[in-house]
Design a protein around this motif. Structure first.
Motif, PDB file in Angstrom:
ATOM      1  N   SER A 104      26.839  57.516  -2.330  1.00  0.00           N
ATOM      2  CA  SER A 104      27.040  58.806  -3.002  1.00  0.00           C
ATOM      3  C   SER A 104      27.648  58.640  -4.385  1.00  0.00           C
ATOM      4  O   SER A 104      28.760  58.154  -4.537  1.00  0.00           O
ATOM      5  CB  SER A 104      27.964  59.675  -2.146  1.00  0.00           C
ATOM      6  OG  SER A 104      28.521  60.685  -2.943  1.00  0.00           O
ATOM      7  N   SER A 105      26.897  59.061  -5.386  1.00  0.00           N
ATOM      8  CA  SER A 105      27.460  58.954  -6.736  1.00  0.00           C
ATOM      9  C   SER A 105      28.435  60.091  -7.000  1.00  0.00           C
ATOM     10  O   SER A 105      29.222  60.035  -7.940  1.00  0.00           O
ATOM     11  CB  SER A 105      26.337  58.942  -7.777  1.00  0.00           C
ATOM     12  OG  SER A 105      25.570  60.115  -7.667  1.00  0.00           O
ATOM     13  N   VAL A 106      28.402  61.119  -6.154  1.00  0.00           N
ATOM     14  CA  VAL A 106      29.363  62.225  -6.317  1.00  0.00           C
ATOM     15  C   VAL A 106      30.776  61.730  -6.036  1.00  0.00           C
ATOM     16  O   VAL A 106      31.706  61.961  -6.811  1.00  0.00           O
ATOM     17  CB  VAL A 106      29.005  63.393  -5.375  1.00  0.00           C
ATOM     18  CG1 VAL A 106      30.062  64.485  -5.461  1.00  0.00           C
ATOM     19  CG2 VAL A 106      27.637  63.950  -5.717  1.00  0.00           C
ATOM     20  N   ILE A 107      30.930  60.995  -4.913  1.00  0.00           N
ATOM     21  CA  ILE A 107      32.260  60.475  -4.576  1.00  0.00           C
ATOM     22  C   ILE A 107      32.740  59.520  -5.664  1.00  0.00           C
ATOM     23  O   ILE A 107      33.877  59.586  -6.115  1.00  0.00           O
ATOM     24  CB  ILE A 107      32.238  59.758  -3.206  1.00  0.00           C
ATOM     25  CG1 ILE A 107      31.899  60.779  -2.115  1.00  0.00           C
ATOM     26  CG2 ILE A 107      33.569  59.085  -2.930  1.00  0.00           C
ATOM     27  CD1 ILE A 107      31.947  60.229  -0.712  1.00  0.00           C
ATOM     28  N   ARG A 108      31.824  58.654  -6.104  1.00  0.00           N
ATOM     29  CA  ARG A 108      32.209  57.720  -7.159  1.00  0.00           C
ATOM     30  C   ARG A 108      32.624  58.466  -8.417  1.00  0.00           C
ATOM     31  O   ARG A 108      33.531  58.066  -9.128  1.00  0.00           O
ATOM     32  CB  ARG A 108      31.049  56.782  -7.479  1.00  0.00           C
ATOM     33  CG  ARG A 108      31.196  55.428  -6.835  1.00  0.00           C
ATOM     34  CD  ARG A 108      30.013  54.559  -7.162  1.00  0.00           C
ATOM     35  NE  ARG A 108      28.826  55.022  -6.476  1.00  0.00           N
ATOM     36  CZ  ARG A 108      27.591  54.905  -6.956  1.00  0.00           C
ATOM     37  NH1 ARG A 108      27.390  54.358  -8.136  1.00  0.00           N
ATOM     38  NH2 ARG A 108      26.567  55.340  -6.272  1.00  0.00           N
ATOM     39  N   GLY A 109      31.920  59.574  -8.678  1.00  0.00           N
ATOM     40  CA  GLY A 109      32.283  60.381  -9.848  1.00  0.00           C
ATOM     41  C   GLY A 109      33.663  60.988  -9.683  1.00  0.00           C
ATOM     42  O   GLY A 109      34.506  60.914 -10.580  1.00  0.00           O
ATOM     43  N   LEU A 110      33.912  61.551  -8.490  1.00  0.00           N
ATOM     44  CA  LEU A 110      35.176  62.256  -8.284  1.00  0.00           C
ATOM     45  C   LEU A 110      36.380  61.329  -8.437  1.00  0.00           C
ATOM     46  O   LEU A 110      37.408  61.748  -8.970  1.00  0.00           O
ATOM     47  CB  LEU A 110      35.186  62.905  -6.895  1.00  0.00           C
ATOM     48  CG  LEU A 110      34.272  64.134  -6.749  1.00  0.00           C
ATOM     49  CD1 LEU A 110      34.296  64.647  -5.314  1.00  0.00           C
ATOM     50  CD2 LEU A 110      34.677  65.234  -7.716  1.00  0.00           C
ATOM     51  N   ILE A 111      36.248  60.069  -7.981  1.00  0.00           N
ATOM     52  CA  ILE A 111      37.447  59.230  -8.049  1.00  0.00           C
ATOM     53  C   ILE A 111      37.779  58.789  -9.474  1.00  0.00           C
ATOM     54  O   ILE A 111      38.873  58.321  -9.716  1.00  0.00           O
ATOM     55  CB  ILE A 111      37.394  57.999  -7.100  1.00  0.00           C
ATOM     56  CG1 ILE A 111      36.267  57.059  -7.471  1.00  0.00           C
ATOM     57  CG2 ILE A 111      37.325  58.406  -5.652  1.00  0.00           C
ATOM     58  CD1 ILE A 111      36.364  55.743  -6.725  1.00  0.00           C
ATOM     59  N   ILE A 112      36.852  58.938 -10.423  1.00  0.00           N
ATOM     60  CA  ILE A 112      37.263  58.574 -11.794  1.00  0.00           C
ATOM     61  C   ILE A 112      37.832  59.763 -12.563  1.00  0.00           C
ATOM     62  O   ILE A 112      38.233  59.634 -13.712  1.00  0.00           O
ATOM     63  CB  ILE A 112      36.121  57.952 -12.636  1.00  0.00           C
ATOM     64  CG1 ILE A 112      34.976  58.931 -12.785  1.00  0.00           C
ATOM     65  CG2 ILE A 112      35.698  56.614 -12.142  1.00  0.00           C
ATOM     66  CD1 ILE A 112      34.150  58.666 -14.028  1.00  0.00           C
ATOM     67  N   LEU A 113      37.876  60.928 -11.920  1.00  0.00           N
ATOM     68  CA  LEU A 113      38.369  62.121 -12.606  1.00  0.00           C
ATOM     69  C   LEU A 113      39.739  61.912 -13.277  1.00  0.00           C
ATOM     70  O   LEU A 113      39.911  62.251 -14.455  1.00  0.00           O
ATOM     71  CB  LEU A 113      38.422  63.281 -11.606  1.00  0.00           C
ATOM     72  CG  LEU A 113      38.187  64.680 -12.131  1.00  0.00           C
ATOM     73  CD1 LEU A 113      37.019  64.731 -13.093  1.00  0.00           C
ATOM     74  CD2 LEU A 113      37.969  65.641 -10.977  1.00  0.00           C
TER      75      LEU A 113
END
Lengths: 311, 318
Positions: free
Chosen positions: B126-135
């Motif tokens: 999931s690229s969404v999860i990966r995206g969220l953790i760099i917030l």
């Protein structure tokens, strides 16, 4: 021979079964871990919003409430300069509340100007290194790359002195100049992509009599628009969040970006009862452009970070 | 087509001038005026490099050996600054505080990043999860520090509401000597964990999945595969993440400035903050430059040692 195969098959099946069971238990734990990480990562953002929507005077009545305490947009009105003094004080803002409007504009000017300059100058330099044949090219490129070895701490103070000598303190020019003309990482990043372009289109255009400069802007730049957009985003984020350099070269509120104003606002809050709701509203406004950029370009940013590791 | 390939390769090596090849007549005019244009195109970059990288670096070295108060020209004082540095208790305290901060934030931060990256890699694409953790990485240190100052607040902070529930008393995270640096390190980890995890994740994606399949056929557990396959293969990326985190952590400033301002009583006065105070509080630029140089030397030594220890340039496969 046959026995061997059968035994092998049986053991492997047993292994598989235990493996699956252990794995699914492990899987549950793993998902819990990811859930925890996401919670810790995202909860503070929610808390920022929750506090910003609260009445500052009411915050202490229910500090653990997951919902805003005495819901109000007053904190946002306060920091955006839309509330009167009386309104601000009534909701627990200090008399001299933070008006972030002008600082927001400064941040926007600083980040845009800095990004536009550094991306433009990096693009043309990367083109020279990737697409043109000239003597000294590799030497100059190594010289440029050596800048990656020099940490900021070594150049910051002398750069401040230089900007001061140039009479550029308290100006956008002074804030932007050290990074506007030259960025080793940007040049390196764009050159990598420009090297991979095919020559054929360029050569065809050359035969048609187009000049090199025109080629750069009509063929090379459009063909590398992806990496250029990525760099633009990364540079904008960096400039928007920059704190130390603007702190050194500005002292006048007419040019200071939002990060500095926010820090001052935080540090000058009264010890007794700081305007947390106002502070959170201000930090939310400061973080908002980044959140918007993230929503639009999240995947691109993730991929570019991956590139940092693989280069 | 052939010529295109040859040319690209030669261009990349950049050693052989285009003349050598058979297609000179077609190509030579195309590149005839390249040199002049190239110098025009890199001129702004060159000016920037000379004025804001090369010159300041040399000037920084020079100023380290001077007494310089900005308003009057620097006067050469030889090794005086270095001798002063050796006897400056505040400097050594700052260095210790910084090392303490680096140790916590880098060791713990890297460990969490590795675990997160590995689990994400084995679990989901999931690229969404990966995206969220760099917030948290996308917001400024000032915003992160302000936010966490509020959440860690001794009376009203939500973390302390929780702590009070569990332990019965609040913890003064940012206002006691014992907690100041660990708290700041925690904020720093929160901010950079996702970024490091994504770099490590990208490294994991380069490991062929056949290696794991082979491992599973041999009956290796997930933990064993992590220990004997993943970690050794990731070595170059891990070394890079470590070096980048260490260099970044040694120069920590904005989080400290906003969360504690170096307090209580110098307990969190990191090196960069002391340098800033010397230069802009007391206008002692010469001495501040000396400390910058000292920090630079520390960073070089650490980078060098680490390259040696982790053999950064090679993974265990080759």
């Amino acid at each position: 021979m046959t026995t061997q195969t059968v035994t092998a098959a049986r053991t492997s099946r047993t292994k598989e079964r235990t493996g699956t069971r252990r794995f699914s238990l492990g899987k549950t734990i793993a998902w819990c871990y990811i859930g925890l990480i996401l919670l810790v990562t995202l909860f503070p953002f929610y808390w920022m919003l929750r506090t910003a929507l609260s009445n500052n005077l009411a915050l202490f009545t229910d500090p653990g409430s997951l919902l805003p305490v005495h819901f109000t947009l007053g904190a946002f009105a306060r920091v955006l300069g839309l509330a009167t003094q009386a309104q601000a004080v009534a909701e627990g803002g200090s008399g001299a509340s933070l008006q972030i409007g002008p600082f927001l504009l400064n941040s926007l000017i600083y980040a845009s100007l800095s990004t536009a300059c550094t991306v433009f100058f990096s693009t043309i330099a990367a083109y020279a290194f990737a697409r043109l044949q000239w003597r000294g090219r590799e030497t100059m490129f190594s010289v440029f790359l050596s800048a990656l070895m020099v940490p900021g701490i070594l150049t910051l103070l002398p750069n401040f002195v230089l900007i001061k000598d140039l009479g550029l303190l308290n100006s956008f020019g002074g804030m932007v100049l050290p990074t506007a003309l030259f960025s080793a990482f940007n040049i390196f990043f764009l050159r990598q992509f420009m090297l991979g372009l095919s020559n054929e289109i360029e050569e065809a255009a050359l035969i048609d009599g187009a000049g090199r400069v025109r080629l750069l802007f009509t063929i090379t730049v459009p063909m590398t628009s992806g990496p250029i957009i990525t760099l633009t985003i990364l540079n904008f984020i960096n400039a928007w969040n920059d704190y130390f350099w603007p702190l050194l070269v500005t002292s006048d509120n007419s040019v200071r970006p939002l990060t500095l104003a926010l820090a001052v606002f935080k540090q000058s809050s009264p010890q007794a009862q700081p305007d947390w709701a106002g502070l959170m509203a201000a930090t939310l406004v400061a973080a908002l452009p980044m959140l918007v950029i993230f929503m639009i370009f999240g995947k691109r940013i993730v991929n570019s970070i991956g590139f940092t590791g693989l280069k | 087509m052939m010529t295109t390939i040859t040319k690209t390769r030669a261009g990349r090596l950049g050693k052989r001038p285009p003349r050598v090849r058979g297609s000179i007549n077609a190509k030579a005019p195309a590149h005839r005026r390249d040199a002049a244009l190239a110098w025009v195109l890199i001129a702004p970059g060159l000016v920037g490099f000379v004025a804001f990288v090369a010159y300041p670096t040399l000037r920084g070295f020079y100023l380290s050996f001077t007494d310089f108060r900005v308003l009057t020209p620097p006067t050469w004082t030889g090794l005086d600054n270095i001798i002063e540095l050796a006897h400056d208790g505040v400097f050594w305290n700052s260095l210790l505080v910084t090392v303490y901060f680096v140790a916590i934030s880098v060791v713990l931060g890297t460990a969490i990043s590795i675990v997160t990256a590995v689990i994400l890699h084995r679990l989901t694409a999931s690229s969404v999860i990966r995206g969220l953790i760099i917030l948290p990485f996308l917001i400024s240190g000032v915003v992160a520090a302000t936010l966490w100052s509020w959440m860690l607040d001794a009376q009203l902070g939500v973390v302390n509401v929780l702590v009070q529930h569990v332990f019965g008393h609040p913890v003064m995270f940012l206002t006691t000597r014992a907690w100041a640096i660990p708290s700041i390190a925690m904020i720093s980890i929160w901010k950079s964990m996702g970024y490091n995890a994504i770099i490590i994740f990208a490294g994991l994606q380069t490991i062929p999945s056949s290696i794991y399949e082979a491992g599973r056929l041999d009956g290796a557990s997930e933990v064993k595969m992590f220990r004997y396959l993943t970690l050794p293969l990731l070595r170059p990326i891990l070394a890079m993440v470590l070096i980048l985190s260490i260099i970044g952590s040694f120069q920590v400033f904005d989080i400290v400035q906003v969360a504690t301002r170096g307090g209580p009583a110098n307990a969190s006065k990191v090196l960069q903050m002391y340098i800033y105070q010397k230069a802009f509080g007391q206008f002692d630029f010469g001495y501040a430059a000396t400390m910058s140089l000292a920090l630079f030397v520390v960073l070089i030594v650490i980078t060098f040692l680490q390259m040696r220890l982790t053999r950064a340039s090679e993974s265990d496969t080759n």
